[in-house]
Design an enzyme around this catalytic site. Sequence first.
Site, short mmCIF file in Angstrom:
data_model
loop_
_atom_site.label_atom_id
_atom_site.label_comp_id
_atom_site.label_asym_id
_atom_site.label_seq_id
_atom_site.Cartn_x
_atom_site.Cartn_y
_atom_site.Cartn_z
N ILE A 132 0.82 -1.21 0.00
CA ILE A 132 0.00 0.00 0.00
C ILE A 132 0.84 1.24 0.00
O ILE A 132 0.33 2.35 -0.08
CB ILE A 132 -0.98 0.03 1.20
CG1 ILE A 132 -0.24 -0.22 2.50
CG2 ILE A 132 -2.11 -0.95 1.00
CD1 ILE A 132 -1.13 -0.03 3.73
N SER B 159 12.21 4.62 3.95
CA SER B 159 12.72 3.60 4.86
C SER B 159 12.22 2.20 4.53
O SER B 159 12.76 1.23 5.06
CB SER B 159 12.36 3.96 6.30
OG SER B 159 10.99 4.16 6.42
N ASP C 184 11.05 12.88 10.47
CA ASP C 184 10.47 12.84 9.12
C ASP C 184 8.99 13.22 9.19
O ASP C 184 8.13 12.49 8.72
CB ASP C 184 10.67 11.46 8.50
CG ASP C 184 10.49 11.49 6.97
OD1 ASP C 184 10.35 12.60 6.41
OD2 ASP C 184 10.47 10.42 6.36
#
Length: 992
Positions: free
Chosen positions: A693, A698, A820
């Site tokens: 999905i 990362s 992030d």
Amino acid sequence: MAASFLPLPLLLLLLLLLLPAQALNQDGLHLLDAKRALTVPAPALADWNPRDATPCNWTGVACHDHDGAVTAISLPRLNLAGSFPAALCRIPGLRSIDLSDNYIGPDLDVARCRALQRLDLSINALVGPLPDALADLPDLIYLNLQSNNFSGPIPESFARFAKLQSLSLVYNLLDGKVPPFLGRVATLRELNLSYNPFAPGPVPPQLGDLSALRVLWLAGCNLVGTIPPSLGRLTNLTDLDLSTNALTGPIPPEITGLTSAVQIELYNNSLTGPIPTGFGNLQDLRGIDFAMNRLHGAIPEDLFHAPRLETLHLYANALTGPVPESVAKAPSLLELRLFANSLNGTLPADLGRNTPLVCLDISDNAISGEIPPGICDRGELEELLMLDNRLSGRIPDALGRCRRLRRVRLSNNRLAGDVPDAVWGLPHMSLLELNDNHLTGQISPVIAGAANLSKLVLSNNRLTGAIPSEIGSVSKLYELSAGGNMLSGPLPSSLGGLAELGRLVLRNNSLSGQLLRGIESWKKLSELNLADNGFTGSIPPELGDLPVLNYLDLSGNELSGEVPVQLENLKLNQFNVSNNQLRGPLPPQYATEAYRSSFLGNPELCGEIAGLCGGDPQSKKNYHPGFAWMMRSIFIFAAAILVAGVAWFYWRYRTFNRSKLRADRSKWTLTSFHKLSFSEYEILDCLDEDNVIGSGASGKVYKAVLSNGEVVAVKKLWSVAAVENGGGEGSAADDSFEAEVRTLGKIRHKNIVKLWCCCAHKECKLLVYEYMPNGSLGDVLHSSKAGLLDWGTRYKIALDAAEGLSYLHHDCVPAIVHRDVKSNNILLDAELSARVADFGVAKVVEAKSMSVIAGSCGYIAPEYAYTLRVNEKSDTYSFGVVLLELVTGKPPVDPEFGEKDLVKWVCSTLEQKGVEHVLDSRLDMSCFKEEMVRVLNIGLQCASSLPINRPAMRRVVKMLQEVRGEGRPRVDKDGKLSPYYCEDASDQGSSV
Ligand SMILES: *[C@@H]1O[C@H](CO)[C@@H](O)[C@H](O)[C@H]1NC(C)=O
Ligand SMILES: *[C@@H]1O[C@H](CO)[C@@H](O)[C@H](O)[C@H]1NC(C)=O
């Protein structure tokens, strides 16, 4: 003699002079100890002067009148930080401590505060279990610990409170169940436990024993089962709030025995059965909210006999029967919301004559008959919402004298006759929705007085006549929808001056004349639909200059001339000029098959699109049939080869991947942080490329549906490190990964995505998270689904995400820097509540591979360019960018901004064009502009180029709360809140 006599007094004198004039008393010394134990940002407590004799004149300190002993400390909202200063407890006479709205935490040690009667530590940073010691403070009367992060169950010791009258634990992270033993604290007058993640459990019937109880708040406590009739014994109870739980069964008739009740809130449960009679006897009752349940039966006639009843919310139930006649006699009723039921019959004819109604919403029922003529006789009515019923007759003339009306929605009824003239020009009206009725007559020129009208929806009626030129005075008009009427005549040129106009839909009328030319003001127009009228002349090239136009339908008119090439400037989702008399060549961009239907029915329009010209078969003559056949065959053959190749590759890739993962199952190690109802092997079986999905810096994310029906998201981290580090360092790196992940797994917060567990095997690491069905904020906001996010939802998302980050920064030890923050890492659950995801993962990865740069384009704080170090303030910067996305609806970087990123684009646009050009035009500007401007400003402050100017996330949460809170500062009338937190435009040096 004299020599031996004199030195003694001299010595005494000397001693007296050497000692300070008056030494600070012991209470004062304890206070200074307490101050030293805290982080106290200047200028707070600057007047706590050690040279004073007593602390009684110090800020926040109160002393006993007679003996000067310190009795109370009150230091709210001073940004004090650190664990609770136990030194305070050494002050023997201290009876009251108020340290609310600071950063007190993580620890709370009050065991020695034996004299304490009042303790207010609400809105702080306390964590861990609730201390048992609290219950042993013999004189404690008032305890307020709301809005902290206490976890675990409410301790059994809490049954021991000897004198406690008020207990508030609202907004913590308490689990366990709502404890029955609280029913033994007989002195309780206020019990507030709302909004804790308790395990599903019943309302303890024992709470009915608390005969002194005045306030009982158990909203959002995961309550199940029925409401115990014992609660009806609480005759002193004024406030009962059991809203937002999963309670079932009927409302027990005993509840009407709450003779002191002022407010009863049971909304948002699954209650069934009828509303019991008897509420009408409650003399002090002001508010009832039973909305959003499954109540059925009729509204009891006696309900409106309650003499002080002001608000009644029964919407979203299954109620039947008519609105009782008694409502017309309710002397105090201000707000009546009955929408989304199955009510029928007619409204009482004299409704409004005796009742100071401000808001009436009966929408979405089956109510028939006429709108009561005296509905606004008391002149207070602001909202009249009756859409989706069977109302007939005329709109009462008296509505035209209802000067305070702001929102009128009568669509989808059977109303007929002319709209009363004065209704068009009501000065406060912002929304007038009359579509899908049988209304006749003209749009009156008195509309010039509608200074606040933003949305005017008249579609599908029988309105006639011309659109009056006075419409040009309705300067706030955003939407004019009047399709499906019999309007005639030309468009008034004044329409072209409406700078706020976003939608103009006049399709299917009898309008004629030329299309407007002077339309430079239409900077916000996104939809223009003039289809099926009698417009003549050519398409104005100016349409191509409208900056946000994306829906253009001019089909079914008598337009002539060429399609102006300027239309190529537009990014259109819908483009239709079919069925006119256009001619000549097509603009090259539109000369493709994809636009075929846009141009049909224009006999003389020519282009590259095969067969377009007049639908004339002759025009295909350029193709030799044999040639066409050959081309087609070549194409089909090539496509077949391509499909086969892709399929083969895909199959190979999948098998390879799966078998690799499954190999050697026994070598997988599982670290779980919650009680799991699935095994790691089951997860492995779900890592199918069909289930991907998402994919990011990362790793790759899979959706895994487990055998028990549960859905989880699995993140498979890219395995950079293993390759780079070689075998030797692998295990050390693994350890640090494990340690890091263990920290992340301990985090529990409602606005942070839960990490269920982590599986590792050699270089492959899997992180298993709770699954968030609505995907990421970035995906929703920057796609066609952005319509789901109205301003209220966006505001809540901002606040949720801020709270999550604030928790990571301020309540975790050690603090966790997300690294992030971006809209793609803010996930939305089924209710569109936001949770922060992927925190710290960047670090986990980075620890193994220093070359990975944390952060994403457009979100990276400027200092990162020169320090390569990130801290909490870098997260604040990125969060500021997210706030700007929410307010502007624009992505962090976009070709539209040129060299700039979103932050710089906002600042330069603010400076050059004003705030209207920054805010997302899809949002309801008429109601929320002020809030949007305030959030914009918070975003800019967060995105300040100097870290020191960025507020801490804790502060950001408060600032966001203040946007909607009370006592918020007002903005100017024109919506400006100056100055914006933009830095000097020349300060461009630090951009990444
Ligand atoms: C407190 O301040 C007032 C005036 O500022 C002064 O008169 C009084 O003596 C002070 N009291 C103490 C106990 O220092
Ligand atoms: C209920 O309230 C009344 C009036 O305030 C008070 O006199 C009475 O003591 C209260 N009852 C209980 C059980 O506290």
